[in-house]
Design a protein around this motif. Structure first.
Motif, PDB file in Angstrom:
ATOM      1  N   GLU A 115      15.388  56.998  97.986  1.00  0.00           N
ATOM      2  CA  GLU A 115      16.850  56.960  98.040  1.00  0.00           C
ATOM      3  C   GLU A 115      17.499  57.970  97.100  1.00  0.00           C
ATOM      4  N   PHE A 116      16.710  58.534  96.210  1.00  0.00           N
ATOM      5  CA  PHE A 116      17.226  59.528  95.266  1.00  0.00           C
ATOM      6  C   PHE A 116      16.825  60.913  95.768  1.00  0.00           C
ATOM      7  N   PRO A 117      17.785  61.779  96.033  1.00  0.00           N
ATOM      8  CA  PRO A 117      17.441  63.103  96.567  1.00  0.00           C
ATOM      9  C   PRO A 117      16.841  64.011  95.492  1.00  0.00           C
ATOM     10  N   LEU A 118      16.107  65.007  95.953  1.00  0.00           N
ATOM     11  CA  LEU A 118      15.636  66.067  95.054  1.00  0.00           C
ATOM     12  C   LEU A 118      16.798  67.044  94.929  1.00  0.00           C
ATOM     13  N   ALA A 119      17.687  66.783  94.002  1.00  0.00           N
ATOM     14  CA  ALA A 119      18.931  67.539  93.864  1.00  0.00           C
ATOM     15  C   ALA A 119      18.674  69.012  93.597  1.00  0.00           C
ATOM     16  N   GLY A 120      19.242  69.844  94.435  1.00  0.00           N
ATOM     17  CA  GLY A 120      19.160  71.286  94.236  1.00  0.00           C
ATOM     18  C   GLY A 120      17.780  71.870  94.450  1.00  0.00           C
ATOM     19  N   PHE A 121      16.910  71.171  95.175  1.00  0.00           N
ATOM     20  CA  PHE A 121      15.555  71.686  95.378  1.00  0.00           C
ATOM     21  C   PHE A 121      15.261  71.815  96.865  1.00  0.00           C
TER      22      PHE A 121
ATOM     23  N   ASP B 100       5.608  74.156  88.977  1.00  0.00           N
ATOM     24  CA  ASP B 100       6.327  73.652  87.808  1.00  0.00           C
ATOM     25  C   ASP B 100       7.776  73.338  88.149  1.00  0.00           C
ATOM     26  N   THR B 101       8.403  74.209  88.930  1.00  0.00           N
ATOM     27  CA  THR B 101       9.790  73.988  89.341  1.00  0.00           C
ATOM     28  C   THR B 101       9.902  72.705  90.142  1.00  0.00           C
ATOM     29  N   GLU B 102       8.968  72.494  91.057  1.00  0.00           N
ATOM     30  CA  GLU B 102       8.995  71.276  91.861  1.00  0.00           C
ATOM     31  C   GLU B 102       8.753  70.042  90.993  1.00  0.00           C
TER      32      GLU B 102
ATOM     33  N   LEU C  72      16.358  59.619  87.344  1.00  0.00           N
ATOM     34  CA  LEU C  72      17.542  58.999  87.948  1.00  0.00           C
ATOM     35  C   LEU C  72      17.228  57.590  88.415  1.00  0.00           C
ATOM     36  N   GLN C  73      16.051  57.409  89.016  1.00  0.00           N
ATOM     37  CA  GLN C  73      15.661  56.081  89.474  1.00  0.00           C
ATOM     38  C   GLN C  73      15.531  55.122  88.291  1.00  0.00           C
ATOM     39  N   ILE C  74      14.922  55.569  87.220  1.00  0.00           N
ATOM     40  CA  ILE C  74      14.742  54.722  86.034  1.00  0.00           C
ATOM     41  C   ILE C  74      16.083  54.362  85.415  1.00  0.00           C
ATOM     42  N   LEU C  75      16.976  55.352  85.298  1.00  0.00           N
ATOM     43  CA  LEU C  75      18.302  55.078  84.729  1.00  0.00           C
ATOM     44  C   LEU C  75      19.086  54.103  85.597  1.00  0.00           C
ATOM     45  N   ASP C  76      18.957  54.237  86.905  1.00  0.00           N
ATOM     46  CA  ASP C  76      19.623  53.311  87.810  1.00  0.00           C
ATOM     47  C   ASP C  76      19.083  51.897  87.603  1.00  0.00           C
ATOM     48  N   ARG C  77      17.785  51.783  87.494  1.00  0.00           N
ATOM     49  CA  ARG C  77      17.161  50.470  87.278  1.00  0.00           C
ATOM     50  C   ARG C  77      17.591  49.877  85.931  1.00  0.00           C
ATOM     51  N   LEU C  78      17.607  50.685  84.876  1.00  0.00           N
ATOM     52  CA  LEU C  78      18.058  50.199  83.565  1.00  0.00           C
ATOM     53  C   LEU C  78      19.504  49.716  83.613  1.00  0.00           C
ATOM     54  N   GLU C  79      20.347  50.465  84.302  1.00  0.00           N
ATOM     55  CA  GLU C  79      21.751  50.076  84.425  1.00  0.00           C
ATOM     56  C   GLU C  79      21.874  48.715  85.108  1.00  0.00           C
ATOM     57  N   LYS C  80      21.105  48.511  86.161  1.00  0.00           N
ATOM     58  CA  LYS C  80      21.165  47.235  86.879  1.00  0.00           C
ATOM     59  C   LYS C  80      20.635  46.090  86.021  1.00  0.00           C
ATOM     60  N   VAL C  81      19.559  46.330  85.281  1.00  0.00           N
ATOM     61  CA  VAL C  81      18.994  45.286  84.419  1.00  0.00           C
ATOM     62  C   VAL C  81      19.974  44.930  83.308  1.00  0.00           C
TER      63      VAL C  81
ATOM     64  N   ARG D 112      11.139  66.761  90.591  1.00  0.00           N
ATOM     65  CA  ARG D 112      10.626  65.411  90.871  1.00  0.00           C
ATOM     66  C   ARG D 112      10.780  64.497  89.650  1.00  0.00           C
ATOM     67  N   MET D 113      10.577  65.044  88.461  1.00  0.00           N
ATOM     68  CA  MET D 113      10.781  64.247  87.245  1.00  0.00           C
ATOM     69  C   MET D 113      12.252  63.878  87.079  1.00  0.00           C
ATOM     70  N   ASP D 114      13.154  64.806  87.388  1.00  0.00           N
ATOM     71  CA  ASP D 114      14.590  64.507  87.328  1.00  0.00           C
ATOM     72  C   ASP D 114      14.932  63.351  88.271  1.00  0.00           C
ATOM     73  N   ARG D 115      14.346  63.396  89.466  1.00  0.00           N
ATOM     74  CA  ARG D 115      14.603  62.330  90.437  1.00  0.00           C
ATOM     75  C   ARG D 115      14.060  60.994  89.929  1.00  0.00           C
ATOM     76  N   LYS D 116      12.870  61.009  89.364  1.00  0.00           N
ATOM     77  CA  LYS D 116      12.291  59.778  88.818  1.00  0.00           C
ATOM     78  C   LYS D 116      13.145  59.247  87.672  1.00  0.00           C
TER      79      LYS D 116
END
Length: 118
Positions: A12-18, A85-87, A97-106, A91-95
């Motif tokens: 659900e989280f896009p690879l922004a700008g990639f 490395d760029t990819e 975002l997922q973690i921050l979203d989960r923390l916000e919900k918790v 992918r780490m940025d996307r991950k």
């Protein structure tokens, strides 16, 4: 108590700008294509300077062909590495975002539980 928040899947989280480099410049990607073009140009210039003969020992001012080819291969390998490395960064940025979203919900869930307990 409020319901436990649902975790959003990584998809659900896009690879922004990639955009995969293979889509930009098939079949290898733009950095590798650029490295291959440089190698090709240098190879043609070397061939012309040697009069069409590939001199294994070199002609005084040029490097032996095995050293030149080693550098050429290394530049292409480095280009592949930079693309990967760029990819990985995207992918780490996307991950993240997922973690921050989960923390916000918790955190929101914990605040709601504390509010209900008061």
């Amino acid at each position: 108590p409020p319901p436990t928040p649902r975790a959003r899947p990584l998809g659900e989280f896009p690879l922004a700008g990639f955009t995969p480099p293979e889509e930009v410049c098939p079949p290898w990607g733009d950095r590798v294509a650029h490295a291959l073009n440089i190698v090709s140009t240098a190879s043609e210039e070397r061939r012309r300077s040697l009069g069409g003969v590939d001199d294994e020992e070199g002609d005084g001012g040029t490097l032996p062909s095995f050293v030149t080819s080693e550098r050429a291969v290394q530049s292409v390998v480095d280009a592949f590495g930079h693309q990967l490395d760029t990819e990985k960064v995207k992918r780490m940025d996307r991950k993240n975002l997922q973690i921050l979203d989960r923390l916000e919900k918790v955190q929101k869930h914990k605040r709601a539980i504390i509010r209900d307990l008061r």
